[in-house]
Write a protein that holds these residues in place. Structure first.
Motif, PDB file in Angstrom:
ATOM      1  N   GLY A  62      13.665  -5.879  -8.073  1.00 29.28           N
ATOM      2  CA  GLY A  62      13.496  -4.440  -8.230  1.00 29.28           C
ATOM      3  C   GLY A  62      12.076  -3.996  -7.953  1.00 29.28           C
ATOM      4  N   TYR A  63      11.111  -4.684  -8.561  1.00 27.57           N
ATOM      5  CA  TYR A  63       9.712  -4.338  -8.316  1.00 27.57           C
ATOM      6  C   TYR A  63       9.311  -4.641  -6.871  1.00 27.57           C
ATOM      7  CZ  TYR A  63       8.365  -3.148 -13.095  1.00 27.57           C
ATOM      8  OH  TYR A  63       8.224  -2.524 -14.314  1.00 27.57           O
ATOM      9  N   GLY A  64       9.901  -5.682  -6.284  1.00 26.70           N
ATOM     10  CA  GLY A  64       9.611  -6.000  -4.895  1.00 26.70           C
ATOM     11  C   GLY A  64      10.064  -4.897  -3.958  1.00 26.70           C
ATOM     12  N   VAL A  65      11.247  -4.348  -4.213  1.00 29.12           N
ATOM     13  CA  VAL A  65      11.753  -3.237  -3.401  1.00 29.12           C
ATOM     14  C   VAL A  65      10.845  -2.028  -3.544  1.00 29.12           C
ATOM     15  CG1 VAL A  65      13.637  -1.557  -3.194  1.00 29.12           C
ATOM     16  CG2 VAL A  65      14.147  -3.991  -3.403  1.00 29.12           C
ATOM     17  N   MET A  66      10.463  -1.732  -4.780  1.00 32.17           N
ATOM     18  CA  MET A  66       9.577  -0.586  -5.029  1.00 32.17           C
ATOM     19  C   MET A  66       8.245  -0.764  -4.308  1.00 32.17           C
ATOM     20  SD  MET A  66       8.279   0.875  -8.698  1.00 32.17           S
ATOM     21  CE  MET A  66       7.103   2.226  -8.778  1.00 32.17           C
ATOM     22  N   MET A  67       7.712  -1.962  -4.342  1.00 36.00           N
ATOM     23  CA  MET A  67       6.442  -2.256  -3.672  1.00 36.00           C
ATOM     24  C   MET A  67       6.555  -2.035  -2.165  1.00 36.00           C
ATOM     25  SD  MET A  67       4.282  -5.826  -3.747  1.00 36.00           S
ATOM     26  CE  MET A  67       5.551  -6.676  -2.783  1.00 36.00           C
ATOM     27  N   CYS A  68       7.650  -2.496  -1.573  1.00 33.54           N
ATOM     28  CA  CYS A  68       7.849  -2.348  -0.126  1.00 33.54           C
ATOM     29  C   CYS A  68       8.022  -0.885   0.274  1.00 33.54           C
ATOM     30  CB  CYS A  68       9.065  -3.163   0.320  1.00 33.54           C
ATOM     31  SG  CYS A  68       8.840  -4.951   0.187  1.00 33.54           S
ATOM     32  N   VAL A  69       8.776  -0.123  -0.520  1.00 35.23           N
ATOM     33  CA  VAL A  69       8.960   1.303  -0.233  1.00 35.23           C
ATOM     34  C   VAL A  69       7.629   2.039  -0.327  1.00 35.23           C
ATOM     35  CG1 VAL A  69      10.037   3.452  -1.027  1.00 35.23           C
ATOM     36  CG2 VAL A  69      11.374   1.338  -0.952  1.00 35.23           C
ATOM     37  N   ASP A  70       6.852   1.741  -1.370  1.00 36.69           N
ATOM     38  CA  ASP A  70       5.546   2.379  -1.536  1.00 36.69           C
ATOM     39  C   ASP A  70       4.627   2.067  -0.361  1.00 36.69           C
ATOM     40  OD1 ASP A  70       6.441   3.343  -3.918  1.00 36.69           O
ATOM     41  OD2 ASP A  70       5.296   1.962  -5.188  1.00 36.69           O
ATOM     42  N   LEU A  71       4.644   0.814   0.069  1.00 34.15           N
ATOM     43  CA  LEU A  71       3.786   0.410   1.185  1.00 34.15           C
ATOM     44  C   LEU A  71       4.194   1.120   2.469  1.00 34.15           C
ATOM     45  CD1 LEU A  71       1.397  -1.503   1.576  1.00 34.15           C
ATOM     46  CD2 LEU A  71       3.008  -3.249   2.353  1.00 34.15           C
ATOM     47  N   ALA A  72       5.514   1.247   2.685  1.00 31.81           N
ATOM     48  CA  ALA A  72       6.001   1.958   3.866  1.00 31.81           C
ATOM     49  C   ALA A  72       5.563   3.419   3.852  1.00 31.81           C
ATOM     50  CB  ALA A  72       7.520   1.859   3.939  1.00 31.81           C
TER      51      ALA A  72
END
Length: 501
Positions: free
Chosen positions: A198-208
């Motif tokens: 979950g946190y990994g997905v959030m991190m990737c979306v934020d980075l994008a």
């Protein structure tokens, strides 16, 4: 970074109920989204684990693991958070957007090794389970990235994109955990894995989102270190704010109400659950600060300072100062009143609801909840005034206030261990009260002589503060550029050699 974006201001000007709800929803997401997500995960995995048969001991251990990761990541990022925010703000003001995103890589270069190395050694001293070690370090690294990225996300004002990131994160994490538990036996490792996802997905979306907004052209990754020398008070403010806010929780783990869960993990479920719900009451003030103070106060503040920077006459400046003070006083009173009503409501109706939920609330937890509700409410109002001091660049006053808060809360909590367990939480409330009183007095005397602070208190000659961190940043940027030049020359030489053959 002052200002909440034209999209949100437009929503707050809307008269419809839906528009106002959307505005407050977006504001809450920006101001408290990651923290709410952490709380949501804490409660969600506990419920999922309980439903699929995870015993109480393992649920407490899982909660403790997530809590440790949250607190450690918050403490590490607090060292750089305020400085990075100031750096981003200055770069945007100077229209140097190219320099913004490179600083994210630079700050992660420091906080990831600091956090992961410390926690990795700490884990290996007590726990030999390699799977748990990897999962905990993964979660910590993700949290460090997420907390730091929020400083950058507040600048892009892409509220819908951030909201989508939260929704996807929750679906992947908790939804995936439910599905997996249907087919695989529930375990700490399985639930921890999906929290990491979950946190990994959030991190990737934020980075994008960040790469969509900021150009990634420059490679001055460590230029932000100069801002530590320029604004050392910001490091103090960020670090001591976190100490004051979280130290009483950790101290309670080793008190009479605390318990040893397993290995290096401790907790105080009676105190922690009460503190969790008491903490949620300050979200009203956090949201109201952005929604009310910035929408109404910031335009007056900006107008006043622009008159100093432009061609404002003395009479125009005096009128603007009076308007700014009146709006500020009105918004601070309004914010404090809302927090008072929220705290009073939680102490009456909220207590009844919490006692009916299957949370195990007893007389001791009721007492903790009452005193911590008061403490967090007072802290929230004091924190708003501290932020106003930072608006006026009174970093010294803001720094002293956070030190007072941290020292009284921490030392008082340690002393309270020697008293009856019913007195835990009073030290935090006392620290919050001292924090509020000092901030009020500091702001009052500052506003009494605001033209002096803007003009006469400034140095006659602007001198750049070049100390250790400035030189460190320059050396790191220089060495990085030299290594790249060397690699390019080596590649060219190899290409020429192969072409000649």
């Amino acid at each position: 970074m002052a200002g909440i974006g034209f999209e949100l201001k437009k929503l707050f000007r809307a008269t419809g109920v839906l528009g106002v709800l959307r505005a407050y929803g977006y504001t809450g997401m920006i101001t408290a989204g990651p923290m709410l997500l952490g709380i949501f995960y804490l409660m969600g995995v506990g419920i999922i684990g309980s439903y699929f048969g995870l015993d109480e001991h393992n649920r407490e251990l899982l909660t403790s693991m997530i809590t440790y990761n949250l607190l450690i990541s918050l403490m590490v990022t607090s060292i750089f958070s305020m400085v990075v925010t100031r750096y981003i703000s200055d770069m945007l003001y100077q229209e140097n957007e190219d320099e913004v995103l490179s600083s994210l890589s630079g700050v992660l270069f420091f906080i990831l090794p600091i956090g992961c190395l410390f926690y990795g050694v700490f884990q290996m001293l007590f726990d030999t389970d390699i799977i748990r070690l990897v999962l905990n370090l993964t979660m910590l690294a993700e949290l460090l990235c997420v907390w730091m990225m929020m400083n950058y996300l507040t600048a892009i004002k892409n509220y819908k994109g951030i909201l989508i990131g939260y929704v996807i994160s929750i679906i992947v994490s908790l939804g995936g955990a439910v599905v997996a538990c249907h087919f695989v036996a529930v375990s700490i490792e399985l639930l921890l894995l999906f929290v990491c996802l979950g946190y990994g997905v959030m991190m990737c979306v934020d980075l994008a989102l960040l790469y969509q907004y900021f150009p990634a052209k420059t490679q001055n990754y460590f230029s932000f270190l100069h801002w530590i020398d320029e604004y050392r008070s910001l490091v103090i403010i960020g670090f001591f704010s976190s100490i004051g806010l979280y130290s009483h929780l950790v101290i309670a783990w080793f008190s009479g109400v605390g318990k040893h869960i397993e290995g290096q993990y401790y907790g105080a479920p009676q105190h922690d659950i009460a503190a969790l719900f008491a903490f949620l009451t300050i979200l009203v003030t956090n949201i109201n600060f952005v929604a009310s103070v910035e929408v109404h106060f910031y335009p007056k503040y900006r107008k006043y300072y622009d008159l100093f920077n432009g061609k404002g006459s003395i009479s125009e400046i005096e009128v603007a100062e009076k308007e700014m003070k009146e709006v500020l006083l009105h918004e601070l009173v309004y914010t404090a009143r809302r927090q008072f009503y929220t705290t009073a409501l939680m102490l009456s109706i909220g207590m009844t609801l919490l006692n009916k939920l299957p949370l195990g609330f007893d007389d001791l937890m009721d007492g903790y909840f009452r005193i911590l509700c008061v403490g967090y409410g007072v802290y929230a109002i004091g924190n708003v005034i501290m932020l106003i001091l930072m608006y006026f660049t009174d970093y010294e006053g803001a720094g002293i206030s956070t030190i007072i808060f941290a020292v009284i809360s921490t030392v008082g909590s340690v002393i309270s261990i020697g008293f009856n367990v019913r007195f835990y939480g009073f030290a935090f409330a006392l620290g919050s009260m001292a924090y509020l009183v000092y901030c009020i007095l500091r702001l009052y005397f500052f506003l009494q002589n605001i033209p002096y602070h803007i003009l006469a208190s400034q140095p006659m000659v602007r001198r750049e503060k070049r100390r250790f961190f400035t030189f460190l940043g320059e050396d790191l940027n220089k060495n990085l550029k030299q290594s790249r030049v060397f690699k390019k020359r080596k590649i060219v030489a190899e290409d020429n050699k192969s072409g000649g053959q």
